[in-house]
Design a protein around this motif. Structure first.
Motif, mmCIF file in Angstrom:
data_model
loop_
_atom_site.group_PDB
_atom_site.id
_atom_site.type_symbol
_atom_site.label_atom_id
_atom_site.label_comp_id
_atom_site.label_asym_id
_atom_site.label_seq_id
_atom_site.Cartn_x
_atom_site.Cartn_y
_atom_site.Cartn_z
ATOM 1 N N MET A 157 48.051 30.818 50.982
ATOM 2 C CA MET A 157 47.031 31.795 50.664
ATOM 3 C C MET A 157 46.054 31.248 49.633
ATOM 4 S SD MET A 157 47.508 35.629 49.061
ATOM 5 C CE MET A 157 48.024 35.292 47.405
ATOM 6 N N ILE A 158 46.498 30.509 48.645
ATOM 7 C CA ILE A 158 45.623 30.092 47.547
ATOM 8 C C ILE A 158 44.465 29.210 48.012
ATOM 9 C CG2 ILE A 158 45.518 28.786 45.383
ATOM 10 C CD1 ILE A 158 48.240 30.024 44.685
ATOM 11 N N PRO A 159 44.689 28.193 48.849
ATOM 12 C CA PRO A 159 43.541 27.365 49.252
ATOM 13 C C PRO A 159 42.455 28.141 50.014
ATOM 14 C CG PRO A 159 45.581 26.222 49.718
ATOM 15 C CD PRO A 159 45.943 27.641 49.333
ATOM 16 N N GLN A 160 42.808 29.271 50.618
ATOM 17 C CA GLN A 160 41.829 30.049 51.368
ATOM 18 C C GLN A 160 40.989 30.956 50.463
ATOM 19 O OE1 GLN A 160 45.094 29.756 52.541
ATOM 20 N NE2 GLN A 160 44.497 28.258 54.058
ATOM 21 N N LEU A 161 41.347 31.064 49.206
ATOM 22 C CA LEU A 161 40.585 31.901 48.283
ATOM 23 C C LEU A 161 39.263 31.231 47.949
ATOM 24 C CD1 LEU A 161 43.458 32.911 45.831
ATOM 25 C CD2 LEU A 161 42.554 34.233 47.748
ATOM 26 N N GLU A 162 38.360 31.981 47.385
ATOM 27 C CA GLU A 162 37.040 31.452 47.040
ATOM 28 C C GLU A 162 37.026 30.798 45.659
ATOM 29 O OE1 GLU A 162 34.199 34.574 47.584
ATOM 30 O OE2 GLU A 162 34.792 34.895 49.659
ATOM 31 N N TYR A 163 38.106 30.139 45.282
ATOM 32 C CA TYR A 163 38.199 29.500 43.971
ATOM 33 C C TYR A 163 38.175 27.978 44.077
ATOM 34 C CZ TYR A 163 39.414 34.020 41.939
ATOM 35 O OH TYR A 163 39.403 35.317 41.521
ATOM 36 N N ASP A 164 37.986 27.441 45.269
ATOM 37 C CA ASP A 164 37.934 25.994 45.494
ATOM 38 C C ASP A 164 39.181 25.288 44.958
ATOM 39 O OD1 ASP A 164 36.721 23.721 46.555
ATOM 40 O OD2 ASP A 164 35.830 23.194 44.624
ATOM 41 N N ILE A 165 40.343 25.774 45.382
ATOM 42 C CA ILE A 165 41.625 25.172 45.008
ATOM 43 C C ILE A 165 42.121 24.362 46.205
ATOM 44 C CG2 ILE A 165 44.004 25.613 44.278
ATOM 45 C CD1 ILE A 165 41.966 26.528 42.193
ATOM 46 N N LYS A 166 42.435 23.103 45.947
ATOM 47 C CA LYS A 166 42.930 22.232 47.019
ATOM 48 C C LYS A 166 44.410 22.512 47.277
ATOM 49 C CE LYS A 166 39.463 18.770 46.761
ATOM 50 N NZ LYS A 166 38.409 19.691 46.856
ATOM 51 N N LYS A 167 44.815 22.401 48.550
ATOM 52 C CA LYS A 167 46.207 22.625 48.922
ATOM 53 C C LYS A 167 47.086 21.587 48.232
ATOM 54 C CE LYS A 167 49.242 23.338 52.821
ATOM 55 N NZ LYS A 167 49.372 23.485 54.247
ATOM 56 N N GLY A 168 48.189 22.038 47.692
ATOM 57 C CA GLY A 168 49.103 21.144 46.998
ATOM 58 C C GLY A 168 50.352 21.882 46.584
ATOM 59 N N ILE A 169 50.920 21.452 45.473
ATOM 60 C CA ILE A 169 52.122 22.093 44.928
ATOM 61 C C ILE A 169 51.725 23.469 44.400
ATOM 62 C CG2 ILE A 169 53.890 21.922 43.139
ATOM 63 C CD1 ILE A 169 53.546 18.830 43.420
ATOM 64 N N LEU A 170 52.468 24.485 44.812
ATOM 65 C CA LEU A 170 52.129 25.865 44.480
ATOM 66 C C LEU A 170 51.974 26.079 42.978
ATOM 67 C CD1 LEU A 170 51.539 28.684 45.493
ATOM 68 C CD2 LEU A 170 53.994 29.104 45.585
ATOM 69 N N ASN A 171 52.882 25.553 42.184
ATOM 70 C CA ASN A 171 52.810 25.712 40.738
ATOM 71 C C ASN A 171 51.485 25.159 40.193
ATOM 72 O OD1 ASN A 171 53.963 26.450 38.170
ATOM 73 N ND2 ASN A 171 54.329 24.271 37.821
ATOM 74 N N GLU A 172 51.062 24.014 40.702
ATOM 75 C CA GLU A 172 49.810 23.402 40.248
ATOM 76 C C GLU A 172 48.595 24.201 40.719
ATOM 77 O OE1 GLU A 172 50.007 19.320 41.506
ATOM 78 O OE2 GLU A 172 51.730 18.918 40.190
ATOM 79 N N MET A 173 48.671 24.765 41.936
ATOM 80 C CA MET A 173 47.560 25.582 42.424
ATOM 81 C C MET A 173 47.391 26.833 41.557
ATOM 82 S SD MET A 173 47.629 25.259 46.598
ATOM 83 C CE MET A 173 49.290 25.881 46.814
#
Length: 103
Positions: A1-17
């Protein structure tokens, strides 16, 4: 879910995201919700300190928490943007000018 948000977060380790979202100043209650889901989810997959033992209340709460996070991070934002985009063009122009003048 996080990479699809409008915050420009790259897919990776959930804790780091989640950490990247914190740097982008998401509300503390959102960070806490995401970390709660992450910790319980990890413990459900990799048994450790938290014993879920098919605790129905915890499972129901986690599903509710996921729904709350979707509402906070996706649904509300889209609803507000949709309503905002319907403001008269002249009003939007004035708002944009105001915001440019602040910087």
């Amino acid at each position: 879910m996080i990479p699809q948000l409008e915050y420009d977060i790259k897919k990776g380790i959930l804790n780091e995201m989640i950490g990247e979202l914190v740097k982008k100043e998401i509300p503390e209650h959102v960070q806490q919700g995401l970390d709660s889901i992450r910790v319980y989810g990890n413990e459900g997959i990799h048994p450790g300190e938290i014993d879920l033992n098919d605790d129905q209340d915890t499972v129901i709460f986690l599903f509710e928490l996921i729904n709350i996070m979707v509402e906070e991070l996706i649904a509300r934002k889209k609803k507000i943007k949709s309503f905002y985009s319907k403001l008269p063009p002249g009003k939007l122009k004035g708002i944009n000018k105001r915001d440019r003048d602040r910087s």
